[in-house]
Write an enzyme that holds these catalytic residues in place. Sequence first.
Site, mmCIF file in Angstrom:
data_model
loop_
_atom_site.group_PDB
_atom_site.id
_atom_site.type_symbol
_atom_site.label_atom_id
_atom_site.label_comp_id
_atom_site.label_asym_id
_atom_site.label_seq_id
_atom_site.Cartn_x
_atom_site.Cartn_y
_atom_site.Cartn_z
ATOM 1 N N LYS A 89 0.816 -1.232 0.000
ATOM 2 C CA LYS A 89 0.000 0.000 0.000
ATOM 3 C C LYS A 89 0.841 1.269 0.000
ATOM 4 O O LYS A 89 0.481 2.248 -0.648
ATOM 5 C CB LYS A 89 -0.947 -0.004 1.204
ATOM 6 N N ASP A 125 -9.539 2.090 2.728
ATOM 7 C CA ASP A 125 -9.370 1.472 4.057
ATOM 8 C C ASP A 125 -9.811 2.420 5.169
ATOM 9 O O ASP A 125 -10.408 1.982 6.167
ATOM 10 C CB ASP A 125 -7.892 1.133 4.315
HETATM 11 P P1 NAP Z 1 2.069 -3.231 5.742
HETATM 12 O O1 NAP Z 1 1.960 -1.936 5.032
HETATM 13 O O2 NAP Z 1 3.084 -4.218 5.293
HETATM 14 O O3 NAP Z 1 2.332 -2.888 7.305
HETATM 15 C C1 NAP Z 1 2.528 -3.916 8.237
HETATM 16 C C2 NAP Z 1 2.616 -3.309 9.646
HETATM 17 O O4 NAP Z 1 2.661 -4.393 10.580
HETATM 18 C C3 NAP Z 1 3.869 -2.499 9.873
HETATM 19 O O5 NAP Z 1 3.552 -1.487 10.795
HETATM 20 C C4 NAP Z 1 4.831 -3.524 10.485
HETATM 21 O O6 NAP Z 1 5.774 -2.950 11.374
HETATM 22 C C5 NAP Z 1 3.875 -4.344 11.306
HETATM 23 N N1 NAP Z 1 4.340 -5.710 11.509
HETATM 24 C C6 NAP Z 1 4.562 -6.657 10.564
HETATM 25 N N2 NAP Z 1 4.930 -7.817 11.137
HETATM 26 C C7 NAP Z 1 4.985 -7.574 12.478
HETATM 27 C C8 NAP Z 1 5.323 -8.361 13.596
HETATM 28 N N3 NAP Z 1 5.696 -9.645 13.463
HETATM 29 N N4 NAP Z 1 5.246 -7.804 14.832
HETATM 30 C C9 NAP Z 1 4.871 -6.507 14.982
HETATM 31 N N5 NAP Z 1 4.539 -5.701 13.938
HETATM 32 C C10 NAP Z 1 4.594 -6.244 12.700
HETATM 33 O O7 NAP Z 1 0.692 -4.026 5.751
HETATM 34 P P2 NAP Z 1 -0.800 -3.457 5.577
HETATM 35 O O8 NAP Z 1 -1.171 -3.461 4.153
HETATM 36 O O9 NAP Z 1 -0.931 -2.218 6.371
HETATM 37 O O10 NAP Z 1 -1.673 -4.638 6.236
HETATM 38 C C11 NAP Z 1 -1.623 -4.916 7.614
HETATM 39 C C12 NAP Z 1 -2.669 -5.985 7.950
HETATM 40 O O11 NAP Z 1 -3.984 -5.430 7.911
HETATM 41 C C13 NAP Z 1 -2.664 -7.158 6.970
HETATM 42 O O12 NAP Z 1 -2.788 -8.352 7.709
HETATM 43 C C14 NAP Z 1 -3.908 -6.934 6.141
HETATM 44 O O13 NAP Z 1 -4.467 -8.142 5.655
HETATM 45 C C15 NAP Z 1 -4.828 -6.274 7.165
HETATM 46 N N6 NAP Z 1 -5.871 -5.460 6.507
HETATM 47 C C16 NAP Z 1 -7.162 -5.872 6.563
HETATM 48 C C17 NAP Z 1 -8.140 -5.117 5.956
HETATM 49 C C18 NAP Z 1 -9.570 -5.536 5.997
HETATM 50 O O14 NAP Z 1 -10.341 -5.085 5.164
HETATM 51 N N7 NAP Z 1 -9.961 -6.356 6.946
HETATM 52 C C19 NAP Z 1 -7.824 -3.927 5.283
HETATM 53 C C20 NAP Z 1 -6.494 -3.542 5.263
HETATM 54 C C21 NAP Z 1 -5.515 -4.324 5.873
HETATM 55 P P3 NAP Z 1 7.228 -2.455 10.859
HETATM 56 O O15 NAP Z 1 6.992 -1.073 10.329
HETATM 57 O O16 NAP Z 1 8.058 -2.484 12.077
HETATM 58 O O17 NAP Z 1 7.670 -3.423 9.803
#
Ligand code: NAP
Length: 308
Positions: A89, A125
């Site tokens: 994203k 989102d």
């Molecule tokens: P992203 O841009 O890759 O961001 C991931 C975030 O999670 C970062 O802040 C990262 O921290 C943190 N993170 C990753 N692994 C971690 C761990 N093991 N321990 C602690 N923090 C961790 O991902 P995104 O697109 O924002 O998506 C995040 C999640 O939200 C996904 O699982 C996605 O499926 C979900 N989501 C769901 C919906 C829905 O409609 N239900 C909509 C949007 C997103 P760092 O910065 O330290 O790497």
Amino acid sequence: MQTTDRYTLADLERWSEVTSDVDPPIRLGIFGDPVAHSLSPQMQNAALRAFEINMQYTRFHIRPNELRAALGFVRELDFVGINLTVPHKIAGLTQIDMADESASRCGAVNTVRLHDEKLFGSNSDAEGFSRAVRSEFSIDLRDLRVMILGAGGGTGHAIAWQCALENCERLVLVNRTLAKTSALLDRLRPFFTEPRVLGPVARLEAVPWDEAALRAQLADIDLIVNATPLGMNPSDPAPIPARLLAPHHIVFDCDYGPSKTALLRAAEEAGARGANGLSMLLHQGALSFSIWFNREPPIEAMRSAIAL
Ligand code: NAP
């Protein structure tokens, strides 16, 4: 003919050959890594069928170093649009031609629309999250003190901006890599200058992801949001343990799956209310559909497709 479970960049390179017997044609999809868990295809395909739109939506497993090339194919091929999910994203914003305000303000894109061979980015989102919180807990963000776990990611940024725009009482940003919240913190500061909560707590803060710091904040928090991927796999641990949660908390886990996430089990154990990300999936997906087709989405068909 049915599509395969998920396509790759190599498939996009030979798209007409690979999809020669796919009917209706694939003109929408989601790029992610991982992506197999995504329920967007079943929800968006239900919407397409409800309006008798002769196309389908599918999953693409696209790795971070493949995003630019994959978006290049979207530009050339006859796509209507694409959703971007984890981890694309934030990187996506720099790889499109134009971003609307919803995407540029929070620095993250989850919906791309193709028009005249140009890629237009939006973010559904943020608004989808707000609608989901309202529908799950019958409460508005403006009345809540919110903590976002994973505030440095694309979804965390979008949620933080929505909280600011809706003038939430208090916002605490938490991220494993704290430095990834500093630019966001600076840009959100003007929204939190008016005093609103009583007591010695700041209305806007970023804190490191450690138990002492979280414990100190959680007495002054109502809504805890998990915007990390911790919860996508059934074996994932909860991002914060049950011992930090209390009955006054409400917990929104953006992740969803066939079974309850560890965070929602922890919330239950602590006597707190919780909801998974299915309602957010529905509302952000409905907004994406209206961006692509410029019409009201068939929300009930979409809701039943994900059994919400
Ligand atoms: P992203 O841009 O890759 O961001 C991931 C975030 O999670 C970062 O802040 C990262 O921290 C943190 N993170 C990753 N692994 C971690 C761990 N093991 N321990 C602690 N923090 C961790 O991902 P995104 O697109 O924002 O998506 C995040 C999640 O939200 C996904 O699982 C996605 O499926 C979900 N989501 C769901 C919906 C829905 O409609 N239900 C909509 C949007 C997103 P760092 O910065 O330290 O790497």
